[in-house]
Design a protein around this motif. Sequence first.
Motif, PDB file in Angstrom:
ATOM      1  N   HIS A  66       7.813 -36.371  47.733  1.00 45.29           N
ATOM      2  CA  HIS A  66       6.798 -35.888  46.810  1.00 45.29           C
ATOM      3  C   HIS A  66       7.380 -34.793  46.105  1.00 45.29           C
ATOM      4  CE1 HIS A  66       3.155 -35.516  44.632  1.00 45.29           C
ATOM      5  NE2 HIS A  66       2.755 -34.490  44.782  1.00 45.29           N
ATOM      6  N   HIS A  67       7.067 -34.747  44.678  1.00 49.49           N
ATOM      7  CA  HIS A  67       7.904 -33.811  43.895  1.00 49.49           C
ATOM      8  C   HIS A  67       7.348 -32.634  43.458  1.00 49.49           C
ATOM      9  CE1 HIS A  67       5.413 -36.506  41.751  1.00 49.49           C
ATOM     10  NE2 HIS A  67       5.688 -36.060  40.410  1.00 49.49           N
ATOM     11  N   ALA A  68       5.973 -32.901  42.998  1.00 46.53           N
ATOM     12  CA  ALA A  68       5.281 -31.825  42.310  1.00 46.53           C
ATOM     13  C   ALA A  68       4.309 -30.768  43.386  1.00 46.53           C
ATOM     14  CB  ALA A  68       4.351 -32.353  41.121  1.00 46.53           C
TER      15      ALA A  68
ATOM     16  N   ILE B 136       8.791 -31.364  48.197  1.00 51.44           N
ATOM     17  CA  ILE B 136       9.807 -30.563  47.648  1.00 51.44           C
ATOM     18  C   ILE B 136       9.410 -29.049  47.313  1.00 51.44           C
ATOM     19  CG2 ILE B 136      11.523 -30.373  45.626  1.00 51.44           C
ATOM     20  CD1 ILE B 136      11.538 -33.237  45.688  1.00 51.44           C
ATOM     21  N   LYS B 137       7.942 -29.000  47.070  1.00 51.37           N
ATOM     22  CA  LYS B 137       7.320 -27.839  46.932  1.00 51.37           C
ATOM     23  C   LYS B 137       6.231 -27.581  47.649  1.00 51.37           C
ATOM     24  CE  LYS B 137       9.710 -26.827  42.930  1.00 51.37           C
ATOM     25  NZ  LYS B 137      10.529 -25.551  42.945  1.00 51.37           N
ATOM     26  N   ASP B 138       5.978 -26.621  48.149  1.00 53.78           N
ATOM     27  CA  ASP B 138       4.764 -26.262  49.080  1.00 53.78           C
ATOM     28  C   ASP B 138       3.476 -26.140  47.935  1.00 53.78           C
ATOM     29  OD1 ASP B 138       3.110 -25.723  51.001  1.00 53.78           O
ATOM     30  OD2 ASP B 138       3.926 -23.905  51.259  1.00 53.78           O
TER      31      ASP B 138
ATOM     32  N   TYR C  80      14.667 -22.314  42.444  1.00 56.61           N
ATOM     33  CA  TYR C  80      15.169 -22.896  41.296  1.00 56.61           C
ATOM     34  C   TYR C  80      14.971 -24.100  40.726  1.00 56.61           C
ATOM     35  CZ  TYR C  80      17.868 -18.516  42.761  1.00 56.61           C
ATOM     36  OH  TYR C  80      18.273 -17.088  43.112  1.00 56.61           O
ATOM     37  N   TYR C  81      14.547 -24.953  41.750  1.00 57.50           N
ATOM     38  CA  TYR C  81      14.577 -26.620  41.373  1.00 57.50           C
ATOM     39  C   TYR C  81      13.370 -26.806  40.386  1.00 57.50           C
ATOM     40  CZ  TYR C  81      14.098 -31.618  41.922  1.00 57.50           C
ATOM     41  OH  TYR C  81      14.078 -32.954  41.861  1.00 57.50           O
ATOM     42  N   GLN C  82      14.030 -27.747  39.553  1.00 53.17           N
ATOM     43  CA  GLN C  82      12.974 -28.278  38.472  1.00 53.17           C
ATOM     44  C   GLN C  82      13.395 -29.684  38.342  1.00 53.17           C
ATOM     45  OE1 GLN C  82      12.895 -26.061  34.734  1.00 53.17           O
ATOM     46  NE2 GLN C  82      11.478 -27.737  33.888  1.00 53.17           N
ATOM     47  N   TYR C  83      12.399 -30.715  38.522  1.00 53.25           N
ATOM     48  CA  TYR C  83      12.983 -31.902  38.361  1.00 53.25           C
ATOM     49  C   TYR C  83      13.221 -32.424  36.810  1.00 53.25           C
ATOM     50  CZ  TYR C  83       7.807 -32.463  38.122  1.00 53.25           C
ATOM     51  OH  TYR C  83       6.596 -32.285  38.016  1.00 53.25           O
TER      52      TYR C  83
ATOM     53  N   ILE D 168      20.907 -27.895  29.660  1.00 50.76           N
ATOM     54  CA  ILE D 168      22.364 -27.516  30.361  1.00 50.76           C
ATOM     55  C   ILE D 168      21.647 -27.025  31.718  1.00 50.76           C
ATOM     56  CG2 ILE D 168      24.070 -25.865  30.793  1.00 50.76           C
ATOM     57  CD1 ILE D 168      24.412 -25.926  27.856  1.00 50.76           C
ATOM     58  N   ARG D 169      20.339 -26.444  31.875  1.00 51.01           N
ATOM     59  CA  ARG D 169      20.023 -25.945  33.022  1.00 51.01           C
ATOM     60  C   ARG D 169      19.451 -26.837  34.122  1.00 51.01           C
ATOM     61  NH1 ARG D 169      16.065 -23.417  31.271  1.00 51.01           N
ATOM     62  NH2 ARG D 169      14.162 -24.469  31.958  1.00 51.01           N
ATOM     63  N   LEU D 170      18.822 -28.100  33.094  1.00 49.93           N
ATOM     64  CA  LEU D 170      18.301 -29.256  34.096  1.00 49.93           C
ATOM     65  C   LEU D 170      19.319 -30.097  34.441  1.00 49.93           C
ATOM     66  CD1 LEU D 170      15.404 -30.270  31.698  1.00 49.93           C
ATOM     67  CD2 LEU D 170      15.121 -29.322  34.140  1.00 49.93           C
ATOM     68  N   CYS D 171      20.548 -30.156  33.720  1.00 51.30           N
ATOM     69  CA  CYS D 171      21.727 -30.970  34.301  1.00 51.30           C
ATOM     70  C   CYS D 171      22.388 -30.238  35.410  1.00 51.30           C
ATOM     71  CB  CYS D 171      22.717 -31.116  33.172  1.00 51.30           C
ATOM     72  SG  CYS D 171      22.307 -32.056  31.663  1.00 51.30           S
ATOM     73  N   LEU D 172      22.559 -29.069  35.299  1.00 54.07           N
ATOM     74  CA  LEU D 172      23.160 -28.302  36.638  1.00 54.07           C
ATOM     75  C   LEU D 172      22.106 -28.461  37.853  1.00 54.07           C
ATOM     76  CD1 LEU D 172      24.259 -24.964  34.949  1.00 54.07           C
ATOM     77  CD2 LEU D 172      25.780 -26.745  35.935  1.00 54.07           C
ATOM     78  N   ILE D 173      20.981 -28.229  37.641  1.00 54.35           N
ATOM     79  CA  ILE D 173      19.976 -28.486  38.752  1.00 54.35           C
ATOM     80  C   ILE D 173      20.063 -29.883  39.332  1.00 54.35           C
ATOM     81  CG2 ILE D 173      17.613 -28.505  39.396  1.00 54.35           C
ATOM     82  CD1 ILE D 173      17.298 -26.120  37.326  1.00 54.35           C
ATOM     83  N   TRP D 174      20.032 -30.649  38.586  1.00 53.64           N
ATOM     84  CA  TRP D 174      20.146 -32.188  38.554  1.00 53.64           C
ATOM     85  C   TRP D 174      21.553 -32.571  39.595  1.00 53.64           C
ATOM     86  CZ3 TRP D 174      23.035 -36.772  38.751  1.00 53.64           C
ATOM     87  CH2 TRP D 174      22.414 -37.724  38.981  1.00 53.64           C
TER      88      TRP D 174
END
Length: 395
Positions: free
Chosen positions: A11-13, A42-44, A69-72, A90-96
């Motif tokens: 679960h993501h959110a 992924i998140k508490d 740091y994570y953001q889906y 760019i930030r989302l691509c790096l995180i992905w």
Amino acid sequence: MEKNIKILFIHHAAGWGGAPISMLNIINSLDKSKYQVHVLLIKDSIVSDKLKKNNISYSIAQSKFYKKYYQYFTHSEAEYVKFYQIFKFIRLCLIWLLSRYFFSKRELINFEFDIVHLNSSVLTDWLAPTAKLGKVIVHVREPFRKGKLDLLHYFFRHQYKKYADHIIAISHDNARRINIPEKTAVIYNFVKLPGIAPKLDSYRSKRFLYVGGAAYIKGFYTMVDALDYLDDEIIIMFAGDYSSPYRQKTFRTTVKKALGKGRKKQLAIQRMKKHKNAVEVGLVTDIGPLLQECCCLISPFTVPHFSRPVIESFLYQKPVIVSDVDGMQEIVDSNLNGFVFQKGNPKELAELINILAKHPERCIKMGKNGYEKAILSFTNRNVDQILNVYQKIFK
């Protein structure tokens, strides 16, 4: 099929809404003698509290990467990266990439499972790592975006097509957008029957329920603008988060305030709080008691959506007023179990509210029609269809 099939839900959110509620309903409907379930968050958040109360095994991602740091990477009609948001892209691509090739593998190393159930289509970075360890199901709960020259659409679709063993879409509209029919089954969300009869005096209450919070995509601005056109005795109950966009004193919010960003939302929240036709309910985790008290639910979305609160409203035998966004027509039959208005049109919305407030007998009739549709399409019998998917991919 063998007993004790191990299923890992991811679960993501962090918030409480349709996705975690649906996941909880699925897990609680499974035969514990046949399925062994664990949830990786992924998140508490409040979701962990709900899992604990339901005696569901869970763990929370341990890496600082996911905690801080994570953001889906969302790519839906409700949320996507605009062409001018180059730094965000760019930030989302790096995180992905970091999640896809490194951090997700570290989180999965201690798990053994037969099936992994990704609880949202936004978890594309988890597809390849989980596909190496078991069968993968993606639950598409969002209206997948496809714009002009939309390279992201084709990239993410390629990920689904290559790594997912099966896709569950919560609406035909969502299934068409993902466009992988050979792997996709449409299985509607389901809601538990309330087990109580509606209060007859609630249909005459002239109280209407809105549950979207101060989000633009939920139609908050349309709802606030409609207040000025309502008859005097009508009350709109506003459920959700209506805190100031500047409530956190950070450098980012200071800059946003200086640039005037969030000003429109702040003004709309202030109008709602002061308006004689509005009552702020605030955040709720169960809208059942509110549906018992109101005569109708309002869902004025501005983007394509398949609304869970509408299904809940039907099971409480209450009609609905919804906007004409894609996906809503699968639930609401105009003039039969609710009214449909043009999205972003507050005057038309207010006129329909005024009509139902004056005709409680129409509310009763529409509510019964909605209940009959919900019993056929949106109850826990739908879990049998999910079990069929599990059985199909595990053969």
